[in-house]
Design a protein around this motif. Sequence first.
Motif: not given
Lengths: 300, 258
Positions: A268-285
């Motif tokens: 999952l490590s390569p997806y670190r940034d993807a996870i972070v930006f998913s978090l951004l979307i979740a917060f915005l929503l």
Amino acid sequence: MSPGLYIAQQIINGVSLGSLYALVAIGLSLVFGILRMTNFAHGDMMMVGAFGALTLGAAGVPFELALLGGIAIGALTGVIVERVAYRPVRGAADVTLLLTSLAVTYILENLGILLFTSSPHDFPIPEWLDSSYEFSDGQITFTQVNVLTVVLTGISLSLLGWFVTRTDMGLGMRAAAEDMQAANLVGLDVNKLIVVAFALASGFAGLAGVLWAAQAGVVEPSMGFTPLLKAFVAAIIGGFGSIAGALLGGYLLGALEVFIVAFLPSELSPYRDAIVFSLLIAFLLFRPYGLLRTTREVKL
Amino acid sequence: MSEAAVPLLETSGLTKIFGRLTALRSQSITVRTGEIVGVIGPNGSGKSTFFNCVTGFLRPNAGEVRLSGQPIQNLPPMKIARLGIARTFQGTRLFAGLTVRENVRAAAQLRHPSSMLDAVLGTPRLRAVEDKVDAMTAELLGLVDLHRQADRRAGDLPYGDQRRLELVRALATGPRLLMLDEPAAGMDAAETRRLLELISDIRHRYKLGVIVVEHDMDLIMNLCDRIQVLAAGETVFEGTPAAVQAHPRVREVYLGHE
């Protein structure tokens, strides 16, 4: 290796990374708080600060002074950008300010390429900084740069806290962030307050840039982009426009990134940034005001 | 000309046009220190435009605004505030997230500044300025019974208290002219009565000229020395409260609506 020490090591890494995110995120929030504007050129103040320090270092200036120079050059650039690019369009539609800040980003980055080429430059650090600490037979290690990062961030944020809560100008800045027209009306010099906000925000970014370069060992004109995005996420998590929120968001994000790599399966490590930006979307929503809710609506 | 002969505020030929609408047409008003002048008129009669032209939020198309003889119609709001005009808004414009005390302190900086150098060094000068500001804040909050709420968030105060806080925040800038835009809106009869006493008190205590825009006729008639009646941007009549009440055209354009 004992799990306790492993966790301690990850916390150290998280605090070090989080300090940089917090430094950059606080600048974004300072400017947003007073102008309601997302300053996309903010990351480039990191680049300007780092190249400033590099250039000073190459000219023989000792690292300690070059670091201060990097902060000053970052702050000065921020003030010039505000005066030349943002002030003329102040009061225009939000999208105008947004596009202006994107334009400033391109101009600064291309200026960087023009002056220093687009390839990475080595960022030399002095001997005293180029060392690391080891504890428990090397199970816990951190570098002198980590220490410097955390210490300088702590000092900067303490000074900012003092400034915002204890001085006339800090009070004026908070008042202008609440209602700029009313601030004008009680005789506060809002233009001056905005200049100071830009100087502080960009000075912090300059500091973050030098520390970032010292950790990475290299500088390049596009170096501000990723930290800007991360700081943006941090500021959103904490509550955009809130200084305390940006601080909280910065450290949370730093810890989160480190923990993703350290504790999740390595696939999952390569997806670190993807996870972070998913978090951004979740917060915005689901929580657009962030953890520390600000009084105003979030405008992006 | 002697100092006393120059009015505190004088507008002449003040005109503001929005597109095809003349919001204010050749308006003239004179206010002297110690005087309370009311401006009344139906909605859209130009009262707010007049306020905005005097405080620098709008630039008039024609005419002059003079404060103690000095033309100010081309100055920005911050400069006008510094010269001594303070105002409140219809509906409040407090620094909602700051405390009650901080609202007053932010405004008090104007007459009692301290430099960053003072703040960094903690100079005796800083101490002196802070003592003065503290004393002034206590006095002003005492005037409106808000001293026990000093550390509350301004946005959390009940509406009436927010209005009173906005008034003392305006006073904290050390004005010569105080402009109140519907100060009694949303207040009950008892609160309006207290407001009336407060305004008459502060004009002497702080040597102010006061302009009040208000729909509450009771307040206007009992508070003002003179009243100007606006309708569709034009001055219909100006005179004492008794003369205004007696004037047939005024009854027609305004009081008839009551």
